[in-house]
Write an enzyme that holds these catalytic residues in place. Structure first.
Site, short mmCIF file in Angstrom:
data_model
loop_
_atom_site.label_atom_id
_atom_site.label_comp_id
_atom_site.label_asym_id
_atom_site.label_seq_id
_atom_site.Cartn_x
_atom_site.Cartn_y
_atom_site.Cartn_z
N ILE A 63 0.81 -1.22 0.00
CA ILE A 63 0.00 0.00 0.00
C ILE A 63 0.85 1.27 0.00
O ILE A 63 0.31 2.37 -0.07
CB ILE A 63 -0.95 0.04 1.22
CG1 ILE A 63 -0.16 -0.09 2.53
CG2 ILE A 63 -1.99 -1.06 1.11
CD1 ILE A 63 -1.02 0.05 3.77
N PHE A 68 13.05 4.65 2.57
CA PHE A 68 13.68 3.76 3.53
C PHE A 68 12.79 2.58 3.95
O PHE A 68 13.15 1.85 4.86
CB PHE A 68 14.08 4.54 4.79
CG PHE A 68 14.99 5.70 4.49
CD1 PHE A 68 16.31 5.48 4.11
CD2 PHE A 68 14.53 7.00 4.59
CE1 PHE A 68 17.15 6.54 3.83
CE2 PHE A 68 15.37 8.07 4.31
CZ PHE A 68 16.69 7.83 3.93
N LYS A 93 5.18 -2.20 8.13
CA LYS A 93 6.26 -1.40 7.55
C LYS A 93 7.55 -2.19 7.57
O LYS A 93 8.08 -2.53 8.63
CB LYS A 93 6.42 -0.09 8.34
CG LYS A 93 7.50 0.83 7.79
CD LYS A 93 7.54 2.14 8.55
CE LYS A 93 8.59 3.07 7.98
NZ LYS A 93 8.60 4.39 8.69
N ASP A 180 9.62 15.41 7.94
CA ASP A 180 9.06 14.99 6.65
C ASP A 180 7.54 15.14 6.65
O ASP A 180 6.81 14.23 6.23
CB ASP A 180 9.45 13.54 6.35
CG ASP A 180 9.37 13.22 4.86
OD1 ASP A 180 9.30 14.16 4.05
OD2 ASP A 180 9.36 12.03 4.50
#
Length: 468
Positions: A63, A68, A93, A180
């Protein structure tokens, strides 16, 4: 250049609406191209390297993909017989094997200490087998930012920004910079009004002192880490403040400098410059030998504030506040991405167009940097720009052109005292109030010292009606 930037933003937004605009995954990280065979192969490789993951979770599909890490959608195997609507979904993740252990540890600690509260994502489980590491986190359904940004009314815009600032205030209270902040890292479940700030892979502690000089031990490794960008495939172009490598023959101090007429006057701001090469568009040998400025630059292009573009070593939580201001500006103008520069120098040029050359000169002096700008820019009135971008441009009219932006007078976007005092009340931008544009201006303050904080922004009139 001002008109070229606006035209580029207009074209990119139209492509986004038509579904034909493909963001660069290396720069944006919110879209990826992967065939079904490749995706299945990646999932099979992951579960083979981490058997425990396969025994607990069923990995459905990919998804998301970033610099990284890669993110997969999964569910518990013990719920395999339940209807899809009753299954609890997770975001899995997978961090790249080359990630530094200290970075992985720091991200995990951020998720453990700050996550699960105030719109910040938490972590349910961490699994590791040799160099294969995955974080199991909550998942909320969400859509791409470009699909709904121009469909949000003033109330939804205020709720969205309020939720983002609540998350940032919580993160900043721990002395952490997210670094970010962007729409693809702030998930929005529009139907259920749920929000999650994700991806702390670039997060860092607030630095209160300048980094050691370049000749200190370990400086080479530190320089590579500091120059790390969220887009490894993109060209690493740092802002070379000394124009190193472009040596020109310049007179010594005290010699007469022959002036060549130019269309625009060159201005220099920053330190008290005593070298004769100041303002000449090149450097002498002595200045060329000065050490290159180094500072953290991690983040996504288009969301970096002036202190990052100018490589100031003192960067704080104001970095995230600026990025929130860029997000709000995209919502107000219905343009995403709002900035499209490919490198730091072009990004500074876009800021000069938006904020004006005087503002960039002032912040450069504050940050002890020197910036050479050809010509003067007055800046753009954000409210007038939003009106222009949200509504089709009128046909050409016989009015005289503005001397600054060269547009017909009724279409002028320049930010002047006259437009601030007289015209703002007559400019109607859908149902967006003046307070929204005022808050965007405060968030996009080029000076990090005076830029509004997340907590102060939550008390701004545009958000005051929502709980703090």
């Amino acid at each position: 250049m001002c008109e070229n930037v606006k035209r580029h933003c207009r074209k990119s937004s139209q492509k986004a609406r038509n579904g034909t605009y493909k963001k660069d995954k290396k720069d944006r990280g919110d879209q990826f191209s992967c065939s079904d065979d490749q995706e299945n192969q990646q999932i099979n490789e992951l579960v083979q390297k981490l058997p425990k993951l396969n025994s607990i979770f069923e990995v459905h599909r990919k998804i998301g993909e970033g610099t990284f890490s890669s993110v997969y959608l999964g569910s518990l195997r013990q719920h395999a017989n339940l209807p899809d609507g009753q299954k609890r979904m997770f975001a899995i993740k997978h961090l790249v094997p080359t990630a530094h252990p200290a970075r992985v540890e720091h991200e995990l600690k951020c998720l453990q200490d700050m996550g699960g509260r105030h719109n910040v994502i938490g972590v349910e489980l961490c699994l590791r087998q040799l160099d294969t590491i995955v974080f199991i986190m909550p998942y909320i359904p969400h859509r791409k930012f470009a699909e709904y940004m121009d469909d949000m009314d003033r109330e939804e815009v205020s709720r969205y920004l309020h939720a983002l600032l609540v998350a940032l205030r919580h993160v900043h209270s721990f002395g952490v910079i997210h670094r970010d902040v962007k729409p693809s890292n702030f998930l929005y479940d529009r139907e259920r009004r749920r929000y999650l700030l994700v991806d702390f892979g670039l997060a860092q502690r607030v630095v209160t002192t300048e980094p050691p000089p370049a000749h200190s031990n370990g400086s080479a490794k530190r320089a590579r880490e500091e120059e790390c960008d969220s887009s490894p495939g993109a060209k690493r172009v740092a802002l070379d403040l000394s124009l190193r490598g472009r040596h020109v023959s310049v007179p010594r101090r005290g010699d007469t400098i022959k002036q060549t007429p130019h269309k625009h006057v060159t201005k220099v701001s920053g330190l008290n410059v005593s070298c004769a090469c100041a303002g000449l568009g090149g450097v002498c040998t002595g200045c060329g030998r000065r050490p290159t400025a180094r500072a953290p630059r991690a983040g996504t292009q288009g969301f970096r504030p002036p202190e990052v573009l100018l490589k100031s070593p003192l960067q704080g939580t104001a970095v995230d506040v600026w990025a929130a201001g860029v997000v709000l500006t995209s919502l107000l103008t219905a343009r995403y991405p709002f900035f499209r520069a490919a490198d730091d120098v072009s990004a500074l040029a876009e800021l000069v167009d938006l904020l004006g050359s005087a503002a960039v000169h002032r912040v450069a002096a504050t940050l002890r940097r020197r910036v050479v700008i050809s010509g003067n820019r007055t800046g753009i009135c954000l409210r007038k720009l939003a009106q222009r971008l949200r509504n089709p441009a009128p046909p050409p009219c016989p009015y005289p052109a503005c001397l600054r932006c060269r547009l017909p007078a009724p279409q002028c976007l320049c930010l002047t005292t006259d437009t601030q005092e007289r015209n703002l009340e007559t400019i109607v931008v859908d149902d967006l109030p003046e307070a929204a544009f005022n808050l965007a201006t405060r968030l996009l303050d080029p000076d990090p010292r005076t830029r509004i904080t997340a907590d102060q922004a939550l008390r701004h009139p545009f958000l005051a009606h929502l709980p703090h």
